[in-house]
Design a protein around this motif. Sequence first.
Motif, PDB file in Angstrom:
ATOM      1  N   GLN A 169      29.983  41.484  13.682  1.00  0.00           N
ATOM      2  CA  GLN A 169      31.438  41.439  13.835  1.00  0.00           C
ATOM      3  C   GLN A 169      31.867  41.591  15.294  1.00  0.00           C
ATOM      4  OE1 GLN A 169      33.105  44.384  11.187  1.00  0.00           O
ATOM      5  NE2 GLN A 169      32.844  43.083   9.369  1.00  0.00           N
ATOM      6  N   GLU A 170      31.172  42.449  16.027  1.00  0.00           N
ATOM      7  CA  GLU A 170      31.518  42.634  17.429  1.00  0.00           C
ATOM      8  C   GLU A 170      31.337  41.331  18.200  1.00  0.00           C
ATOM      9  OE1 GLU A 170      30.970  46.408  20.340  1.00  0.00           O
ATOM     10  OE2 GLU A 170      29.087  45.450  19.688  1.00  0.00           O
ATOM     11  N   HIS A 171      30.245  40.643  17.912  1.00  0.00           N
ATOM     12  CA  HIS A 171      30.008  39.352  18.549  1.00  0.00           C
ATOM     13  C   HIS A 171      31.091  38.357  18.170  1.00  0.00           C
ATOM     14  CE1 HIS A 171      28.237  35.203  18.435  1.00  0.00           C
ATOM     15  NE2 HIS A 171      27.950  35.526  19.678  1.00  0.00           N
ATOM     16  N   GLU A 172      31.470  38.321  16.903  1.00  0.00           N
ATOM     17  CA  GLU A 172      32.490  37.378  16.444  1.00  0.00           C
ATOM     18  C   GLU A 172      33.827  37.626  17.134  1.00  0.00           C
ATOM     19  OE1 GLU A 172      32.625  37.652  12.229  1.00  0.00           O
ATOM     20  OE2 GLU A 172      30.572  36.899  11.937  1.00  0.00           O
ATOM     21  N   ARG A 173      34.186  38.877  17.350  1.00  0.00           N
ATOM     22  CA  ARG A 173      35.463  39.199  18.011  1.00  0.00           C
ATOM     23  C   ARG A 173      35.459  38.707  19.451  1.00  0.00           C
ATOM     24  NH1 ARG A 173      36.627  43.940  21.076  1.00  0.00           N
ATOM     25  NH2 ARG A 173      38.872  44.157  21.478  1.00  0.00           N
TER      26      ARG A 173
END
Length: 447
Positions: free
Chosen positions: A94-98
């Motif tokens: 999720q951090e990468h996606e953000r």
Amino acid sequence: MTRLYGPQAEADPYGLYERLRTEHGPVAPVLLHGDLPAWLVLGYRETLDVTRTPSRFSRDSRHWKDMREGRLTADHPLAPIATWQPVCVFADGQEHERWRGAVNDGIARFDKRGIRRHVTECANQLVDHFCAAGTADLVGQFAEHLPMMAMTQLLGMPEEYGPRLVSAARDMLRGTETAVASNEFVQETLRKLVARKRVQPGADFTTWMLEHPSGLSDDEVQQHLRLVLIAAFETTANLIANTLKMVLTDVRFRASLAGGHMTLPDAVEQVLWDEPPFITILGRWATQDTELAGQPIKAGDALVLGLAAANMDTAVRPDLDAPIHGNRAHLAFSGGAHECPGQDVGRAIAGTGIDALLLRLPDLTLAVEESELTYRSSLMSRHLTSLPVRFTAHRPRRPELTAGPDADGQTGSPAQSVVIPAPSRAPAPSAGRSSWWRSLTNWLRRS
């Protein structure tokens, strides 16, 4: 164990990769700077396996055992590119996606036609600086400056930042003893840019990142600007230089392009297969004990993606001498979720810049023997040190420009008048080469 750094490794990295492939197969044990152990992934399928399974091979460098145990110190040459930072290339899930979502959305807002117009103007400005001389170094006076000129505009930076950023970026990526200081210069420059755009927003990538709905902090924006700037500069500068070298030296390419069988975009893709801008990428870090191509990978081990070696893997490319038309299956921009998001912008800058250069200098020829061309290599990059050329001298579009950026990024003072060298100082190319360039120029104008 084989070192991936030092004079021997840097003299012939491609030869080193093939020796390691012969000795160990598609995954080989190697040593990084300071003799830190790592695995070099040489196989095409193995590289894709690593890039597509973040559960086993993470981009988060905090998994690195040597980093956790203090062997990657703050002044280590790899610290600027391996120390964890709040950017998408060091994150998964999720951090990468953000973070990646903000970068993707910002890049998507670029006006592609506007980029090409700006790059054409930048290329013509660079040519104006040396066209009266009849000779030039297309690395130090063109390829290294065009991407930074384009990127400073896209990021909303003053153009005068370009020359010093070129020097700092090259130094940082080479992993020299001054790499940490060069990284600090880049960081401070971008820190000031973010602060200014907070109060003076504009139609640029920096403003779009600050205004993105994901709510990035100033530090997150700064770190992503650094990522985009450095990656775009190094990859595009190398792509331009390598494509120009191919245009000037490769008989197969000249015959194919002149005969209409290979377009300029096709040529760019061929170079991305044969001489990718990044030859390796550090890295991935094993999240668990696992196995890759028969090699026992331990949790916390570092992996280096051998992009150049993977592109030469005969398992997927049996005939390495055969030209590749329209095939983008290469790994020049990595793969998986972390595949380079700005690759099409890089292609646009390279293709447009080369197009503009060839139209201005249709009788361009190499001024030295191909065997005299030299390279500078580091862990991640291999680039031409110079590409000397000659051509028929002519007046610049802007007569006040007669001296442009030299190899050190310095710009000469405008002259009061332009002196065009006599023909004897700028030998005319052979009839055969001139005829080929005329065919190429006509084709470019028609397309």
